[in-house]
Design a protein around this motif. Structure first.
Motif, mmCIF file in Angstrom:
data_model
loop_
_atom_site.group_PDB
_atom_site.id
_atom_site.type_symbol
_atom_site.label_atom_id
_atom_site.label_comp_id
_atom_site.label_asym_id
_atom_site.label_seq_id
_atom_site.Cartn_x
_atom_site.Cartn_y
_atom_site.Cartn_z
ATOM 1 N N GLY A 17 0.734 -1.174 -0.036
ATOM 2 C CA GLY A 17 -0.133 -0.057 -0.065
ATOM 3 C C GLY A 17 0.924 1.211 0.054
ATOM 4 O O GLY A 17 2.011 1.307 0.182
ATOM 5 N N ARG A 18 0.288 2.245 -0.018
ATOM 6 C CA ARG A 18 0.946 3.461 -0.340
ATOM 7 C C ARG A 18 1.055 4.227 1.287
ATOM 8 O O ARG A 18 0.210 4.864 2.040
ATOM 9 N N PHE A 19 2.239 3.674 1.979
ATOM 10 C CA PHE A 19 2.641 4.180 3.182
ATOM 11 C C PHE A 19 3.742 4.791 3.626
ATOM 12 O O PHE A 19 4.795 4.342 4.169
ATOM 13 N N PRO A 20 3.813 5.973 3.050
ATOM 14 C CA PRO A 20 5.011 6.874 3.059
ATOM 15 C C PRO A 20 5.625 6.876 4.510
ATOM 16 O O PRO A 20 6.683 7.079 4.637
ATOM 17 N N VAL A 21 4.814 7.042 5.704
ATOM 18 C CA VAL A 21 5.278 7.266 6.897
ATOM 19 C C VAL A 21 5.722 5.972 7.568
ATOM 20 O O VAL A 21 6.229 6.050 8.522
ATOM 21 N N PHE A 22 5.492 4.804 7.044
ATOM 22 C CA PHE A 22 5.845 3.399 7.534
ATOM 23 C C PHE A 22 7.063 3.049 6.929
ATOM 24 O O PHE A 22 7.187 2.449 5.945
ATOM 25 N N GLU A 23 8.179 3.543 7.421
ATOM 26 C CA GLU A 23 9.642 3.656 7.160
ATOM 27 C C GLU A 23 10.104 2.478 6.366
ATOM 28 O O GLU A 23 10.521 2.340 5.158
ATOM 29 N N PRO A 24 9.940 1.002 6.914
ATOM 30 C CA PRO A 24 10.548 -0.076 6.464
ATOM 31 C C PRO A 24 9.821 -0.395 5.098
ATOM 32 O O PRO A 24 10.563 -0.871 4.125
ATOM 33 N N LEU A 25 8.407 0.039 4.811
ATOM 34 C CA LEU A 25 7.982 -0.313 3.458
ATOM 35 C C LEU A 25 8.348 0.857 2.591
ATOM 36 O O LEU A 25 8.656 0.409 1.209
ATOM 37 N N ALA A 26 8.328 2.107 3.103
ATOM 38 C CA ALA A 26 8.686 3.272 2.101
ATOM 39 C C ALA A 26 9.980 3.178 1.481
ATOM 40 O O ALA A 26 10.304 3.524 0.621
ATOM 41 N N THR A 27 10.775 2.596 2.291
ATOM 42 C CA THR A 27 12.480 2.423 1.920
ATOM 43 C C THR A 27 12.524 1.180 1.236
ATOM 44 O O THR A 27 13.702 0.925 1.013
ATOM 45 N N GLY A 28 11.538 0.385 1.013
ATOM 46 C CA GLY A 28 11.800 -0.832 0.268
ATOM 47 C C GLY A 28 12.515 -2.042 0.961
ATOM 48 O O GLY A 28 12.837 -3.050 0.326
ATOM 49 N N ARG A 29 12.532 -1.844 2.258
ATOM 50 C CA ARG A 29 13.289 -2.937 3.271
ATOM 51 C C ARG A 29 12.305 -4.098 3.425
ATOM 52 O O ARG A 29 12.738 -5.350 3.792
ATOM 53 N N ILE A 30 11.050 -4.081 2.943
ATOM 54 C CA ILE A 30 10.015 -5.217 3.252
ATOM 55 C C ILE A 30 10.214 -5.767 1.994
ATOM 56 O O ILE A 30 9.544 -5.345 0.958
ATOM 57 N N ALA A 31 10.650 -7.019 2.012
ATOM 58 C CA ALA A 31 10.608 -7.977 0.721
ATOM 59 C C ALA A 31 9.328 -8.512 0.307
ATOM 60 O O ALA A 31 8.793 -8.525 -0.676
#
Ligand SMILES: Nc1nc2c(ncn2[C@@H]2O[C@H](COP(=O)(O)OP(=O)(O)OP(=O)(O)O)[C@@H](O)[C@H]2O)c(=O)[nH]1
Ligand SMILES: [Mg+2]
Length: 488
Positions: free
Chosen positions: A58-72
Motif C-alpha cells: 500500500g501507499r504508506f510513506p510514513v511506515f519507514e520499512p515499507l517506504a524505503t523498500g526494506r520489506i521484501a
C-alpha cells in the motif's frame, strides 16, 4: 482463602503459558498485536486495510520499512492458536472492494498471522511474525471486575445509572430493584427479571442516540454461547459495600453468579488472550460520541480511563516481572477521520489526547509508551469546497450509504453528495466543558452541531497492475508506531 487459591492457580497457569510463548518467540521473533475497540469502532475495517496494505504494498510513506523498500514480502500464514477463529480476511476484502459494502459486525475474538520478510538497515535478511488479535473492547472493560467484589460493582453500577442521561433509561430496572429484598430467599424468577431489565438498560445506553461506552459486564450485550446461562443472569442490588450476603439469600445468589462470570468469562480472557499481547491499538469512534452529545464524550473518557487501568492490571502479574515486559506500546486511535475535513484531523487528535490525558498522566505505572492518532483505515471521502452564499465551506464528498438521510433527502447508495459535517473547535476544552455542543441525545438530527453520514467504501480505479491500494488517512503512522521499531 478461596480467592487466594484461585489467584495462585491463575498465576501458575500464566507462568506456564508465558514460558511456552517465550521459547517460541526466542527462535521466531513474534509480535502479538491486539486490536480492540468498542462495538462498531472500526476494528474489522482497520485489520483488513492493514493486512491489505502490507501484503499488496500500500501507499504508506510514513511506515519507514515499507517506504524505503526494506520489506521484501508479507504473506498470510496459518495462525498458532487452534481454538481461536481465524479473521475472515479474504471475505472482508471482497466485501469492501468488490461490493463496496462495509464488512458485517463481528462479535467474537479472531486472529490472523502475517509473516513479514524484511532486510535490516545493515542488510541482513530477517523475518518478523505478526499475530493480529481482534477482540471486543467490551471484554477489555470487564478486566477491572477481577479486582471488585459484587458489592463494589453493584455500588458503582447503581451510582452510574443515576446520572443523566442514564437515569431515564434505567427507570424500569430501578422500579424493579425497589421491589427486591436482598436479604430475602433466593428467587430465580426475580433474578431473571432483574437481569433482563438491567440488560435492557445497558442496551438503551449503547443506542446511537446516547452512544455510552462504559457498560460492563460486556457479555450482557454480546452473550454468544453463554446466553441464558446463570453466569449471565444477575444484576446489581442496593447492598452495603462491606456487607456479607446471608446464606440462601437473593444477594448470595447474585454474588455466586457474579463470581461465576469472572471465572467463566473474565479470567480465561485475561489468561488466554490479554496477558499474551505485546502491543495494543485501541480504536475509538469519537465521532459517534460527538454525534450523540457531551454526555457521551464524558462517558467515552471514563471508558478510556478504564481501559488504561486494564493495562496496569496487565503489568502487575508475575508474568510481567518474570519473563519480559508485555504490552509496551499502546496507541489510541480515533477512527473514521475521513468524515472530517483535513483541517479538523489535528483537532480530532487533540480531542483524543485531551480525553486520555488524565489516564496517560498515570501511564508511567504501565511502563508502556502511549500515543494517539486520528486515522481512517479506509478513506471513503474526498474534500471539496462548497459555496454557500458568500461563504466557502470546507466539505466532504462521498457516496452516502443507502437509507442515510440529510436535509429531508434519503440517499439511494449510488449518488454522491457533499456534506458539511461541522468543524471541531481549535481548543478541545470547548468540547469537554459541560453543554457546549448539542447532539442527538438532546436534540433532533437537524439541530445537532455534528452530523456524520455513513458513506460507502470508495470506488477503486484499476490501472491494470493488480489490485489497487486502498486509500487511507494516517494508517501508515499507526503502523510505524506499532511495529516500525521491530523491523529495524
Ligand atoms: N468512512 C469510514 N467508515 C468506517 C471506517 N472504518 C469503519 N467505518 C464504519 O464503521 C463501521 C464499523 O466498522 P467495523 O470495522 O465493522 O467495526 P468493528 O469494531 O469491527 O465493529 P463490531 O465488529 O461490530 O464490533 C463500518 O460499518 C463503517 O460504516 C473508515 O475508515 N472510514
Ligand atoms: Mg468487527
Amino acid at each position: 482463602m478461596a480467592s487466594t487459591l484461585t489467584d495462585f492457580l491463575e498465576e501458575a497457569r500464566l507462568s506456564a503459558r508465558a514460558l511456552l510463548d517465550y521459547g517460541e518467540h526466542f527462535f521466531n521473533p513474534t509480535v502479538r498485536l491486539g486490536v480492540t475497540g468498542l462495538s462498531r469502532a472500526g476494528k474489522t475495517v482497520f485489520i483488513t486495510a492493514l493486512v491489505h496494505g502490507l501484503t499488496r504494498g500500500g501507499r504508506f510513506p510514513v511506515f519507514e520499512p515499507l517506504a524505503t523498500g526494506r520489506i521484501a514480502r508479507a504473506h498470510l500464514a496459518p495462525q498458532p492458536d487452534d481454538a481461536v477463529p481465524r479473521f475472515d480476511y479474504e471475505n472482508h476484502v471482497r466485501t469492501l472492494i468488490e461490493e463496496r459494502r462495509w464488512p458485517n459486525s463481528t462479535v467474537d475474538i479472531s486472529e490472523l498471522r502475517l509473516v513479514i520478510d524484511y532486510q535490516r538497515p545493515n542488510g541482513a535478511d530477517r523475518t518478523l511474525t505478526l499475530d493480529i488479535i481482534d477482540y471486543p473492547g467490551e471484554w477489555l472493560l470487564d478486566l477491572p471486575l477481577l479486582n471488585k467484589s459484587y458489592e463494589q460493582w453493584s455500588r458503582e453500577s447503581l451510582a452510574l445509572s443515576r446520572e443523566t442521561p442514564r437515569v431515564h433509561l434505567a427507570a424500569e430496572w430501578h422500579a424493579h430493584l425497589e421491589s427486591l429484598n436482598a436479604q430475602a430467599r433466593e428467587d430465580e424468577q426475580a433474578t431473571l427479571t432483574a437481569a433482563r431489565l438491567f440488560t435492557n438498560y445497558l442496551r438503551a445506553c449503547r443506542d446511537e442516540r446516547f452512544a455510552m461506552s462504559l457498560l460492563p459486564p460486556g457479555r450482557f450485550l454480546m452473550p454468544g454461547n453463554l446466553a441464558g446461562s446463570p453466569a449471565l443472569t444477575f444484576a446489581p442490588l442496593d447492598v452495603p459495600i462491606d456487607g456479607t450476603a446471608p446464606e440462601g439469600s437473593l444477594w448470595a445468589m447474585m454474588v455466586r453468579r457474579y463470581e461465576a462470570y469472572k471465572d467463566v468469562v473474565v479470567r480465561p480472557f485475561f489468561r488466554d488472550h490479554f496477558a499474551r499481547l505485546d502491543r495494543q491499538i485501541v480504536l475509538i469512534d469519537a465521532l459517534g460520541a460527538f454525534n450523540s452529545g457531551p454526555e457521551a464524550l464524558h462517558d467515552l473518557q471514563a471508558a478510556l480511563a478504564g481501559i488504561l487501568d486494564c493495562f496496569r492490571i496487565g503489568r502487575g502479574t508475575i508474568l510481567s516481572s518474570l519473563f519480559r515486559p508485555r504490552i509496551d506500546r499502546i496507541l489510541f486511535a480515533a477512527t473514521k477521520a475521513d468524515h472530517l475535513h483535513h483541517v479538523s484531523h489535528d483537532r480530532l487528535e487533540a480531542v483524543l489526547r485531551r480525553a486520555v490525558s488524565g489516564a496517560v498522566a498515570k501511564a508511567e505505572q504501565t511502563g508502556a509508551e502511549i500515543d494517539v492518532v486520528a486515522l481512517s483505515a479506509v478513506r471513503a471521502t474526498r474534500e471539496a469546497v462548497v459555496a454557500r452564499g458568500r461563504d466557502k465551506l470546507p466539505s466532504i464528498l462521498g457516496m452516502p450509504a443507502p437509507g442515510e438521510t440529510a436535509n429531508g433527502e434519503t440517499f439511494d447508495g449510488n449518488t454522491e453528495a457533499a456534506t458539511f459535517p461541522g468543524d471541531l473547535p481549535a481548543d478541545p476544552e470547548e468540547l469537554f466543558n459541560g453543554t457546549s455542543f448539542r447532539g442527538l441525545s438532546s436534540t433532533a438530527a437537524a439541530d445537532s452541531d455534528f452530523r456524520f453520514l455513513r458513506f460507502r467504501p470508495p470506488l477503486l480505479e484499476h490501472d491494470g497492475a493488480g489490485e489497487p491500494a486502498l486509500p487511507h488517512i494516517r494508517l501508515d503512522r499507526a503502523l510505524q508506531f506499532l511495529i516500525g521499531d521491530r523491523l529495524q
